[in-house]
Design a protein around this motif. Sequence first.
Motif, PDB file in Angstrom:
ATOM      1  N   PRO A 317       0.972  -1.159   0.032  1.00 14.18           N
ATOM      2  CA  PRO A 317      -0.131   0.202   0.058  1.00 14.18           C
ATOM      3  C   PRO A 317       0.969   1.281  -0.022  1.00 14.18           C
ATOM      4  CG  PRO A 317      -0.609  -1.679   1.609  1.00 14.18           C
ATOM      5  CD  PRO A 317       0.518  -2.182   1.121  1.00 14.18           C
ATOM      6  N   GLN A 318       0.364   2.096  -0.760  1.00 15.05           N
ATOM      7  CA  GLN A 318       1.357   3.661  -0.972  1.00 15.05           C
ATOM      8  C   GLN A 318       1.886   3.866   0.493  1.00 15.05           C
ATOM      9  OE1 GLN A 318      -0.392   6.191  -3.454  1.00 15.05           O
ATOM     10  NE2 GLN A 318       1.561   7.375  -3.859  1.00 15.05           N
ATOM     11  N   ALA A 319       0.883   4.148   1.320  1.00 11.40           N
ATOM     12  CA  ALA A 319       1.275   4.762   2.701  1.00 11.40           C
ATOM     13  C   ALA A 319       2.537   3.688   3.448  1.00 11.40           C
ATOM     14  CB  ALA A 319       0.250   4.565   3.614  1.00 11.40           C
TER      15      ALA A 319
END
Length: 331
Positions: A317-319
Amino acid sequence: MRVIYNMASLSHKLQTILRNALSNKTSFAHTTFFRAFTWSASRLQLQTTQGTNANVLIGDVDRFGGVTVNLVESDFTSDISEGVFCNLLRDSLTRWRTEGRTAVWLQVPISLSRFVAAASVQGFTYHHANKDRAILALWLPDGQSRLPGFATHQVGVAGAVVDESNGKVLVVQDKNKTVNAWKFPGGLSDPGENIGTTAVREVFEETGVRSEFKSLLSIRQQHNHPGAFGMSDMYIVCRLSPLTYDINFCTQECLRCEWLELTELAETGDTTPITSRLAKLLLHGLNQGFDKIDLPMEELPAVYSGRFYQLYHRKLPQAHEQRPEDEVHRP
């Protein structure tokens, strides 16, 4: 360093003078003298640069404390005997042990293969060979050798080229096989070649279809492989996306080549177990999204200056993605 260079230049000039003076002489005494002088002159060029007079081979010291000696770069004359070389190597080993070196890697060109027997007398063993040279190795400290073995695997790469518009995949049947089963086109990876590049190259060479790399799908490991000279084999399957669709397959390697329905490939008995399994995986990706099956690649800077490596893993996930500059590099 300057002294060595001047001595080498002087020896070269003296050799030329002697050759001219003895060009018409054939006596044993003259020949023996010339050979003795030539060898003495060559030994001057093998001296170390620390200002000593020890006759030792010159080698490059690596970060692990080992010494690599490349005999290709040494100025040996053609008449140096195995015995003379053995004595020179023995003196060199004495020097390197005194210096606390850990190992010696000896690169012997095929033209000097007679030195292999002399090196074996000093305890050297074969490590590997490649084309025109053999690499011998010797562990210097007491105890069991801690030198790494040579590469024990060959890497085969196949490309599953999927046409997402119609659910078809590109497959071939190898020529001159006992069982002509459908499989993904592929072949062995060249040294220094990324697996994605291998997949794209092999697909084009076998089928005439151009494609681009998308992801890593699977890895099969098999040991004692008859096709790998009894060593281990890594078989990697990549997912590719087609850039062209017309087939112009290599008749020397392939019996047939087709765009086949993934559903048919997953159910047919005319295929290999791994191809059938991958066809089911690709069907899942086609129906549920390739992000569920893909291991995409990211290129990152390595700990070695100016070098990069390729990392394959499921997308985070990008985070949670880590910036390359925040990565803790390890060799």
